[in-house]
Write a protein that holds these residues in place. Structure first.
Motif: not given
Length: 253
Positions: A196, A199, A225, A228-229, A231-233, A235-236
């Motif tokens: 995103s 991210e 926040t 969160v970004h 952790r998400n990137l 994981q991706k």
């Protein structure tokens, strides 16, 4: 008289510099003259323009062979001087600590790449010219001290004036940038994963050496926040942290 004789090599160096304006030997004469004033391990001349990869014009390494291939292939996207030049910066002499993010020296980019290519410290003369920024980088394995920085500040005006005059006398094709390698996000997406916008921005700032608090200020979001970004990137992209993220970028670049 003795003082004048001690300064004779400096005056001779200035004469060589003036004689090389517009010629192939200008950058060597410029760097050799600066080395009389301050010890250097390497020097690099490049042309930086927003949306383009830097064009390397001259490279001088006095401590051993350095491969700049990774820089032009994408590492320039993390360079504090390149970021500052593309964002808009006045002509002058700039230090690494003056431009780098708050945790730059703890970043994997600095630890795994910058220290081996440039050294532990860097100064750059930056000159705006024809919509681009002409850079003369001075690198060293030891930090520049206040006296050395003061010495270079004393000669800043004529160094920049010589750079400008040389650029005016050089062939126009010598001042054209290189095709861009794409954004940092585009390089990471070569892994087959689309990030995103937030991210991608978080990944870029992490790699540049910004702390979570500094990233939050840059993006106008809370530190929670940012986590969160982050952790998400991770994981991706299937990476375990900052070091693996940088290694992935290096492979994709």
């Amino acid at each position: 008289m003795q003082a004048l004789l001690r300064e004779l090599p400096l005056h001779q160096g200035l004469a060589r510099l003036f004689g090389q304006l517009g010629g192939d030997g200008f950058w060597r004469a410029q760097v050799d003259l600066l080395r009389q004033l301050v010890p250097l391990d390497n020097a690099l001349v490049s042309l930086m323009r927003s949306g383009q990869a830097p064009r390397l014009l001259a490279d001088f390494d006095f401590a051993g062979a350095v491969d700049m291939a990774d820089y032009g292939a994408g590492m320039y996207l993390l360079d504090p001087f390149h970021q500052a030049a593309c964002a808009g910066i006045a002509d002058g002499l700039y230090s690494l600590d003056g431009l780098a993010p708050d945790q730059f020296r703890q970043s994997e980019y600095y630890l795994s790449y910058f220290r081996h290519v440039v050294g532990s410290d860097e100064l750059q003369f930056l000159l705006n010219h024809r919509g681009a920024v002409l850079s003369l980088s001075l690198g060293r394995q030891t930090a520049f001290d206040a006296a050395e920085l003061g010495t270079l500040l004393c000669v800043r005006d004529w160094v920049l004036a010589a750079m400008r005059r040389h650029a005016e006398l050089s062939a126009p094709e010598g001042l054209v940038g290189e095709p861009a390698v794409g954004s940092l996000g585009a390089l990471l997406e070569r892994s087959g994963v689309r990030l995103s916008e937030r991210e991608e921005a978080t990944a870029r700032l992490i790699l540049q050496g910004f702390s979570s608090k500094a990233i939050a200020r840059q993006l106008g979001i809370s530190p929670e926040t940012v986590k969160v970004h982050r952790r998400n990137l991770y994981q991706k992209l299937n990476v375990g942290g900052h070091a693996e993220l940088f290694a992935l970028l290096l492979r994709r670049g």
